[in-house]
Design a protein around this motif. Structure first.
Motif, PDB file in Angstrom:
ATOM      1  N   ASP A   1       0.801  -1.214   0.000  1.00  0.00           N
ATOM      2  CA  ASP A   1       0.000   0.000   0.000  1.00  0.00           C
ATOM      3  C   ASP A   1       0.847   1.283   0.000  1.00  0.00           C
ATOM      4  N   LEU A   2       2.093   1.195   0.430  1.00  0.00           N
ATOM      5  CA  LEU A   2       2.952   2.376   0.515  1.00  0.00           C
ATOM      6  C   LEU A   2       3.487   2.771  -0.856  1.00  0.00           C
ATOM      7  N   ASP A   3       3.898   4.031  -0.945  1.00  0.00           N
ATOM      8  CA  ASP A   3       4.504   4.520  -2.186  1.00  0.00           C
ATOM      9  C   ASP A   3       5.802   3.785  -2.472  1.00  0.00           C
ATOM     10  N   SER A   4       6.182   3.747  -3.736  1.00  0.00           N
ATOM     11  CA  SER A   4       7.387   3.012  -4.132  1.00  0.00           C
ATOM     12  C   SER A   4       8.676   3.712  -3.689  1.00  0.00           C
ATOM     13  N   ASP A   5       8.617   5.009  -3.354  1.00  0.00           N
ATOM     14  CA  ASP A   5       9.830   5.706  -2.924  1.00  0.00           C
ATOM     15  C   ASP A   5      10.091   5.574  -1.424  1.00  0.00           C
ATOM     16  N   ILE A   6       9.279   4.816  -0.725  1.00  0.00           N
ATOM     17  CA  ILE A   6       9.448   4.584   0.709  1.00  0.00           C
ATOM     18  C   ILE A   6       9.892   3.135   0.919  1.00  0.00           C
ATOM     19  N   VAL A   7      11.018   2.971   1.608  1.00  0.00           N
ATOM     20  CA  VAL A   7      11.522   1.639   1.934  1.00  0.00           C
ATOM     21  C   VAL A   7      11.148   1.354   3.387  1.00  0.00           C
ATOM     22  N   VAL A   8      10.617   0.164   3.629  1.00  0.00           N
ATOM     23  CA  VAL A   8      10.201  -0.188   4.986  1.00  0.00           C
ATOM     24  C   VAL A   8      10.907  -1.452   5.439  1.00  0.00           C
ATOM     25  N   SER A   9      11.044  -1.564   6.743  1.00  0.00           N
ATOM     26  CA  SER A   9      11.621  -2.748   7.354  1.00  0.00           C
ATOM     27  C   SER A   9      10.724  -3.141   8.527  1.00  0.00           C
ATOM     28  N   PHE A  10      10.267  -4.371   8.524  1.00  0.00           N
ATOM     29  CA  PHE A  10       9.347  -4.848   9.559  1.00  0.00           C
ATOM     30  C   PHE A  10      10.116  -5.617  10.627  1.00  0.00           C
ATOM     31  N   THR A  11       9.615  -5.572  11.842  1.00  0.00           N
ATOM     32  CA  THR A  11      10.198  -6.365  12.923  1.00  0.00           C
ATOM     33  C   THR A  11       9.846  -7.833  12.713  1.00  0.00           C
ATOM     34  N   SER A  12      10.565  -8.707  13.383  1.00  0.00           N
ATOM     35  CA  SER A  12      10.326 -10.142  13.195  1.00  0.00           C
ATOM     36  C   SER A  12       9.102 -10.625  13.962  1.00  0.00           C
ATOM     37  N   GLN A  13       8.728  -9.938  15.022  1.00  0.00           N
ATOM     38  CA  GLN A  13       7.567 -10.317  15.832  1.00  0.00           C
ATOM     39  C   GLN A  13       6.742  -9.069  16.143  1.00  0.00           C
ATOM     40  N   PRO A  14       5.428  -9.222  16.300  1.00  0.00           N
ATOM     41  CA  PRO A  14       4.630  -8.060  16.702  1.00  0.00           C
ATOM     42  C   PRO A  14       4.879  -7.710  18.164  1.00  0.00           C
ATOM     43  N   VAL A  15       4.610  -6.478  18.515  1.00  0.00           N
ATOM     44  CA  VAL A  15       4.713  -6.048  19.905  1.00  0.00           C
ATOM     45  C   VAL A  15       3.615  -6.734  20.718  1.00  0.00           C
ATOM     46  N   ASN A  16       2.400  -6.693  20.215  1.00  0.00           N
ATOM     47  CA  ASN A  16       1.241  -7.356  20.822  1.00  0.00           C
ATOM     48  C   ASN A  16       0.379  -7.947  19.724  1.00  0.00           C
ATOM     49  N   ALA A  17      -0.318  -9.006  20.048  1.00  0.00           N
ATOM     50  CA  ALA A  17      -1.279  -9.600  19.129  1.00  0.00           C
ATOM     51  C   ALA A  17      -2.402 -10.196  19.958  1.00  0.00           C
ATOM     52  N   TRP A  18      -3.636  -9.937  19.523  1.00  0.00           N
ATOM     53  CA  TRP A  18      -4.793 -10.443  20.254  1.00  0.00           C
ATOM     54  C   TRP A  18      -5.702 -11.209  19.309  1.00  0.00           C
ATOM     55  N   ASN A  19      -6.228 -12.306  19.813  1.00  0.00           N
ATOM     56  CA  ASN A  19      -7.233 -13.076  19.100  1.00  0.00           C
ATOM     57  C   ASN A  19      -8.584 -12.625  19.632  1.00  0.00           C
ATOM     58  N   LEU A  20      -9.402 -12.015  18.770  1.00  0.00           N
ATOM     59  CA  LEU A  20     -10.715 -11.518  19.188  1.00  0.00           C
ATOM     60  C   LEU A  20     -11.798 -12.574  19.084  1.00  0.00           C
ATOM     61  N   GLY A  21     -11.458 -13.744  18.601  1.00  0.00           N
ATOM     62  CA  GLY A  21     -12.444 -14.795  18.377  1.00  0.00           C
ATOM     63  C   GLY A  21     -13.008 -14.688  16.969  1.00  0.00           C
ATOM     64  N   ASN A  22     -13.626 -15.758  16.515  1.00  0.00           N
ATOM     65  CA  ASN A  22     -14.218 -15.816  15.182  1.00  0.00           C
ATOM     66  C   ASN A  22     -13.194 -15.448  14.101  1.00  0.00           C
ATOM     67  N   PHE A  23     -11.926 -15.833  14.334  1.00  0.00           N
ATOM     68  CA  PHE A  23     -10.825 -15.664  13.390  1.00  0.00           C
ATOM     69  C   PHE A  23     -10.557 -14.190  13.061  1.00  0.00           C
ATOM     70  N   GLN A  24     -10.727 -13.331  14.054  1.00  0.00           N
ATOM     71  CA  GLN A  24     -10.394 -11.915  13.935  1.00  0.00           C
ATOM     72  C   GLN A  24      -9.235 -11.614  14.881  1.00  0.00           C
ATOM     73  N   TYR A  25      -8.296 -10.818  14.392  1.00  0.00           N
ATOM     74  CA  TYR A  25      -7.077 -10.552  15.146  1.00  0.00           C
ATOM     75  C   TYR A  25      -6.752  -9.061  15.130  1.00  0.00           C
TER      76      TYR A  25
END
Length: 147
Positions: free
Chosen positions: A71-95
């Protein structure tokens, strides 16, 4: 009709309406709420504690990152962390995924942002397609609005 009788009729009618609502309508509403009429049992129970280490939250994290990268513009370089800071399962396969992203614009200094992604797995109990981005739908991303 005299004004005196109109006021008495109003008070009696209002009292009758309140009693009808409290003794008839509300018990019916409470019975409907307590029933299984609106219950959707998908087999995926909610876990409101940080569940960053499960397989499905890992797939959800990967799909959020994939969506952001595309979704980001092509002139922006991004680097993602290997793990999320937090993650929650809301049920019914929603996160809900909360993670950091390092953003390196072409003509500016690099900076880190924290984003929140709400995502849903559309294939239900079939985990075989969890790695395919077509089986996920993004409900919203916040924290990256000005990019």
């Amino acid at each position: 009709m005299k004004t005196k009788y109109k006021i008495v009729l109003f008070v009696v009618s209002l009292t009758g309406l309140i009693v009808l609502q409290a003794k008839v309508i509300l018990p019916i509403v409470y019975d409907v709420i307590a029933s299984d009429l609106f219950l959707e049992d998908s087999g995926d129970d909610a876990n409101y504690y940080n569940t960053a280490a499960t397989d499905m939250t890992g797939y959800a994290f990967d799909q959020c990152n994939f969506y952001i990268a595309n979704d980001l513009d092509s002139d922006i370089v991004v680097s993602f962390t290997s793990q999320p800071v937090n993650a929650w399962n809301l049920g019914n396969f929603q996160y809900v995924i909360n993670a950091d992203i390092d953003i390196m614009p072409e003509n500016a200094a690099a900076f880190t942002r924290r984003y929140v992604c709400r995502i849903k797995y559309d294939n239900g109990n079939d985990p075989s397609g969890a790695a395919n981005s077509d089986n996920w739908s993004i409900d919203g991303i916040s924290g990256l609005d000005d990019l």
